[in-house]
Structures are given as C-alpha cells and as structure tokens.
Design a protein around this motif. Sequence first.
Motif, PDB file in Angstrom:
ATOM      1  N   ARG A  72       0.829  -1.205   0.000  1.00  0.00           N
ATOM      2  CA  ARG A  72       0.000   0.000   0.000  1.00  0.00           C
ATOM      3  C   ARG A  72       0.867   1.260   0.000  1.00  0.00           C
ATOM      4  NH1 ARG A  72      -3.171  -0.721   4.422  1.00  0.00           N
ATOM      5  NH2 ARG A  72      -4.624  -1.925   3.193  1.00  0.00           N
ATOM      6  N   SER A  73       1.921   1.269   0.840  1.00  0.00           N
ATOM      7  CA  SER A  73       2.768   2.478   0.889  1.00  0.00           C
ATOM      8  C   SER A  73       3.513   2.686  -0.430  1.00  0.00           C
ATOM      9  CB  SER A  73       3.749   2.402   2.055  1.00  0.00           C
ATOM     10  OG  SER A  73       4.725   1.408   1.838  1.00  0.00           O
ATOM     11  N   ILE A  74       3.918   1.591  -1.056  1.00  0.00           N
ATOM     12  CA  ILE A  74       4.575   1.709  -2.365  1.00  0.00           C
ATOM     13  C   ILE A  74       3.574   2.248  -3.384  1.00  0.00           C
ATOM     14  CG2 ILE A  74       5.585   0.387  -4.272  1.00  0.00           C
ATOM     15  CD1 ILE A  74       6.773  -1.486  -2.045  1.00  0.00           C
ATOM     16  N   GLY A  75       2.353   1.741  -3.354  1.00  0.00           N
ATOM     17  CA  GLY A  75       1.317   2.209  -4.270  1.00  0.00           C
ATOM     18  C   GLY A  75       0.994   3.683  -4.074  1.00  0.00           C
ATOM     19  N   VAL A  76       0.973   4.136  -2.821  1.00  0.00           N
ATOM     20  CA  VAL A  76       0.714   5.553  -2.544  1.00  0.00           C
ATOM     21  C   VAL A  76       1.807   6.409  -3.175  1.00  0.00           C
ATOM     22  CG1 VAL A  76       0.664   7.281  -0.694  1.00  0.00           C
ATOM     23  CG2 VAL A  76      -0.667   5.185  -0.469  1.00  0.00           C
ATOM     24  N   ASN A  77       3.063   5.994  -3.023  1.00  0.00           N
ATOM     25  CA  ASN A  77       4.169   6.752  -3.619  1.00  0.00           C
ATOM     26  C   ASN A  77       4.044   6.827  -5.135  1.00  0.00           C
ATOM     27  OD1 ASN A  77       5.255   7.123  -1.095  1.00  0.00           O
ATOM     28  ND2 ASN A  77       6.787   5.515  -1.298  1.00  0.00           N
ATOM     29  N   VAL A  78       3.730   5.696  -5.755  1.00  0.00           N
ATOM     30  CA  VAL A  78       3.580   5.673  -7.213  1.00  0.00           C
ATOM     31  C   VAL A  78       2.413   6.556  -7.633  1.00  0.00           C
ATOM     32  CG1 VAL A  78       3.036   4.193  -9.192  1.00  0.00           C
ATOM     33  CG2 VAL A  78       4.688   3.422  -7.486  1.00  0.00           C
ATOM     34  N   ASN A  79       1.298   6.509  -6.900  1.00  0.00           N
ATOM     35  CA  ASN A  79       0.145   7.357  -7.233  1.00  0.00           C
ATOM     36  C   ASN A  79       0.473   8.841  -7.101  1.00  0.00           C
ATOM     37  OD1 ASN A  79      -1.619   5.343  -7.960  1.00  0.00           O
ATOM     38  ND2 ASN A  79      -2.470   5.114  -5.906  1.00  0.00           N
ATOM     39  N   GLN A  80       1.241   9.198  -6.080  1.00  0.00           N
ATOM     40  CA  GLN A  80       1.626  10.609  -5.924  1.00  0.00           C
ATOM     41  C   GLN A  80       2.474  11.079  -7.096  1.00  0.00           C
ATOM     42  OE1 GLN A  80       3.520  10.542  -2.097  1.00  0.00           O
ATOM     43  NE2 GLN A  80       1.617  10.965  -0.994  1.00  0.00           N
ATOM     44  N   ILE A  81       3.378  10.229  -7.529  1.00  0.00           N
ATOM     45  CA  ILE A  81       4.218  10.580  -8.676  1.00  0.00           C
ATOM     46  C   ILE A  81       3.364  10.703  -9.935  1.00  0.00           C
ATOM     47  CG2 ILE A  81       6.064   9.742 -10.192  1.00  0.00           C
ATOM     48  CD1 ILE A  81       7.304   8.465  -7.613  1.00  0.00           C
ATOM     49  N   ALA A  82       2.430   9.776 -10.129  1.00  0.00           N
ATOM     50  CA  ALA A  82       1.553   9.833 -11.296  1.00  0.00           C
ATOM     51  C   ALA A  82       0.684  11.078 -11.265  1.00  0.00           C
ATOM     52  CB  ALA A  82       0.680   8.580 -11.353  1.00  0.00           C
TER      53      ALA A  82
ATOM     54  N   THR B 167       1.371  13.971  -9.790  1.00  0.00           N
ATOM     55  CA  THR B 167       2.252  15.117 -10.088  1.00  0.00           C
ATOM     56  C   THR B 167       2.567  15.158 -11.576  1.00  0.00           C
ATOM     57  OG1 THR B 167       3.228  14.959  -7.889  1.00  0.00           O
ATOM     58  CG2 THR B 167       4.476  16.177  -9.538  1.00  0.00           C
ATOM     59  N   ALA B 168       2.832  14.019 -12.177  1.00  0.00           N
ATOM     60  CA  ALA B 168       3.153  13.969 -13.606  1.00  0.00           C
ATOM     61  C   ALA B 168       1.957  14.421 -14.441  1.00  0.00           C
ATOM     62  CB  ALA B 168       3.567  12.563 -13.995  1.00  0.00           C
ATOM     63  N   ASN B 169       0.739  14.041 -14.041  1.00  0.00           N
ATOM     64  CA  ASN B 169      -0.451  14.461 -14.790  1.00  0.00           C
ATOM     65  C   ASN B 169      -0.671  15.969 -14.709  1.00  0.00           C
ATOM     66  OD1 ASN B 169      -1.272  12.013 -15.863  1.00  0.00           O
ATOM     67  ND2 ASN B 169      -2.366  11.431 -14.004  1.00  0.00           N
ATOM     68  N   ILE B 170      -0.405  16.534 -13.550  1.00  0.00           N
ATOM     69  CA  ILE B 170      -0.582  17.983 -13.383  1.00  0.00           C
ATOM     70  C   ILE B 170       0.484  18.746 -14.165  1.00  0.00           C
ATOM     71  CG2 ILE B 170      -0.435  19.878 -11.709  1.00  0.00           C
ATOM     72  CD1 ILE B 170      -1.779  18.004  -9.690  1.00  0.00           C
ATOM     73  N   ALA B 171       1.740  18.340 -14.019  1.00  0.00           N
ATOM     74  CA  ALA B 171       2.856  19.056 -14.648  1.00  0.00           C
ATOM     75  C   ALA B 171       3.027  18.685 -16.120  1.00  0.00           C
ATOM     76  CB  ALA B 171       4.141  18.759 -13.896  1.00  0.00           C
ATOM     77  N   ARG B 172       2.381  17.632 -16.558  1.00  0.00           N
ATOM     78  CA  ARG B 172       2.516  17.125 -17.926  1.00  0.00           C
ATOM     79  C   ARG B 172       3.952  16.717 -18.269  1.00  0.00           C
ATOM     80  NH1 ARG B 172      -2.359  15.816 -19.436  1.00  0.00           N
ATOM     81  NH2 ARG B 172      -3.826  17.505 -19.625  1.00  0.00           N
ATOM     82  N   SER B 173       4.720  16.390 -17.230  1.00  0.00           N
ATOM     83  CA  SER B 173       6.077  15.886 -17.455  1.00  0.00           C
ATOM     84  C   SER B 173       6.498  15.085 -16.224  1.00  0.00           C
ATOM     85  CB  SER B 173       7.056  17.025 -17.707  1.00  0.00           C
ATOM     86  OG  SER B 173       7.196  17.793 -16.537  1.00  0.00           O
ATOM     87  N   VAL B 174       7.514  14.277 -16.404  1.00  0.00           N
ATOM     88  CA  VAL B 174       8.033  13.449 -15.319  1.00  0.00           C
ATOM     89  C   VAL B 174       9.526  13.715 -15.217  1.00  0.00           C
ATOM     90  CG1 VAL B 174       8.345  11.091 -14.495  1.00  0.00           C
ATOM     91  CG2 VAL B 174       6.314  11.686 -15.807  1.00  0.00           C
TER      92      VAL B 174
ATOM     93  N   GLN C 101      11.579  11.281 -10.355  1.00  0.00           N
ATOM     94  CA  GLN C 101      10.310  10.573 -10.236  1.00  0.00           C
ATOM     95  C   GLN C 101      10.381   9.190 -10.900  1.00  0.00           C
ATOM     96  OE1 GLN C 101       7.999  13.726 -11.982  1.00  0.00           O
ATOM     97  NE2 GLN C 101       7.020  14.203 -10.023  1.00  0.00           N
ATOM     98  N   VAL C 102      11.035   9.140 -12.041  1.00  0.00           N
ATOM     99  CA  VAL C 102      11.204   7.851 -12.713  1.00  0.00           C
ATOM    100  C   VAL C 102      12.026   6.923 -11.825  1.00  0.00           C
ATOM    101  CG1 VAL C 102      12.254   6.680 -14.694  1.00  0.00           C
ATOM    102  CG2 VAL C 102      10.942   8.788 -15.036  1.00  0.00           C
ATOM    103  N   GLN C 103      13.093   7.451 -11.221  1.00  0.00           N
ATOM    104  CA  GLN C 103      13.914   6.633 -10.319  1.00  0.00           C
ATOM    105  C   GLN C 103      13.109   6.157  -9.115  1.00  0.00           C
ATOM    106  OE1 GLN C 103      16.962   5.348 -10.746  1.00  0.00           O
ATOM    107  NE2 GLN C 103      16.752   6.178 -12.807  1.00  0.00           N
ATOM    108  N   ALA C 104      12.228   7.008  -8.586  1.00  0.00           N
ATOM    109  CA  ALA C 104      11.399   6.614  -7.443  1.00  0.00           C
ATOM    110  C   ALA C 104      10.473   5.456  -7.827  1.00  0.00           C
ATOM    111  CB  ALA C 104      10.597   7.809  -6.943  1.00  0.00           C
ATOM    112  N   ILE C 105       9.907   5.528  -9.012  1.00  0.00           N
ATOM    113  CA  ILE C 105       9.036   4.438  -9.466  1.00  0.00           C
ATOM    114  C   ILE C 105       9.835   3.156  -9.652  1.00  0.00           C
ATOM    115  CG2 ILE C 105       7.644   3.618 -11.420  1.00  0.00           C
ATOM    116  CD1 ILE C 105       6.561   6.478 -11.660  1.00  0.00           C
TER     117      ILE C 105
END
Length: 133
Positions: A74-84, A86-93, A97-101
């Motif tokens: 669950r905690s790993i999924g939360v981190n991935v969702n937060q990155i996703a 942020t990427a959707n809002i900023a339209r870039s990664v 963030q890629v390293q975190a995923i």
Amino acid sequence: MSWLSKRTRNICKKIMFTPDEWREVEFLWTQFREFDDGNRYASFGDWARQLLMWGQVEKIEVPFEPARLRREIRSIGVNVNQIAHTANIARSVSAEQVQAILRAQEELWDIFTRMEEEYARKTSGLSGRRRNS
C-alpha cells in the motif's frame, strides 16, 4: 477364489475418527490435493497409506505476514500514485520521479522474491523423501 486373492494389497484395516478429527483429515487431504501437481496420490487411500508407511506429516508455514505485506505494498502504491498525480498535473516526469518508481518496483520485486525463496527453502525435498531402507 475370493477378491482378496486377486489383490496386491489384501490386508484391510479400519480406522475410526470423531467428526472433528475427520473434518481435520478431510481438510488436510483437500489442501494436499491442491499442491499434488503430478497426482501421485490419486485417491485418499494412496495418500493415507503413504502417511502411515513413511510416518511423515509436515505442516509448512511460510513466515510472511499478509497484513505487513499489505501495508508495504500500500505504501509503495501511494508513492507511485503521488508521482503519477504530479506527472499528470505538470505534464512531465522528472528523472527523480522515474527513479522513485523504479525503486518502488524493485522493492516489490524483492518482497516477492524473498517470499518465493522462503517457500522454496521450506518445501525443498518434501516430495522426494522416502524411508531409509
């Protein structure tokens, strides 16, 4: 000529169970059949005979805790969702963030690899065990 003389196994013994004991035996037999890929013991009699002859009954418990595993995933999924998000809002990664995923994916892989190794260690050699003659 009776049916006994034609049989390889011509000695019959009866065993009696309480209803609770029988439920336990039936449960164990059902559990065993799920993991008997080769159908080595096609019948209850084959399975029970092997247990009585070789005298080995082993219960294997793989020591991973489902609740702890759920928390970690669950905690790993939360981190991935937060990155996703942020990427959707900023339209870039970003590269971070890629390293975190990738780290999260590696962490999941490590968890499942440890579980698989623990299971293999606990179950190795069970199917090949025989009584020493």
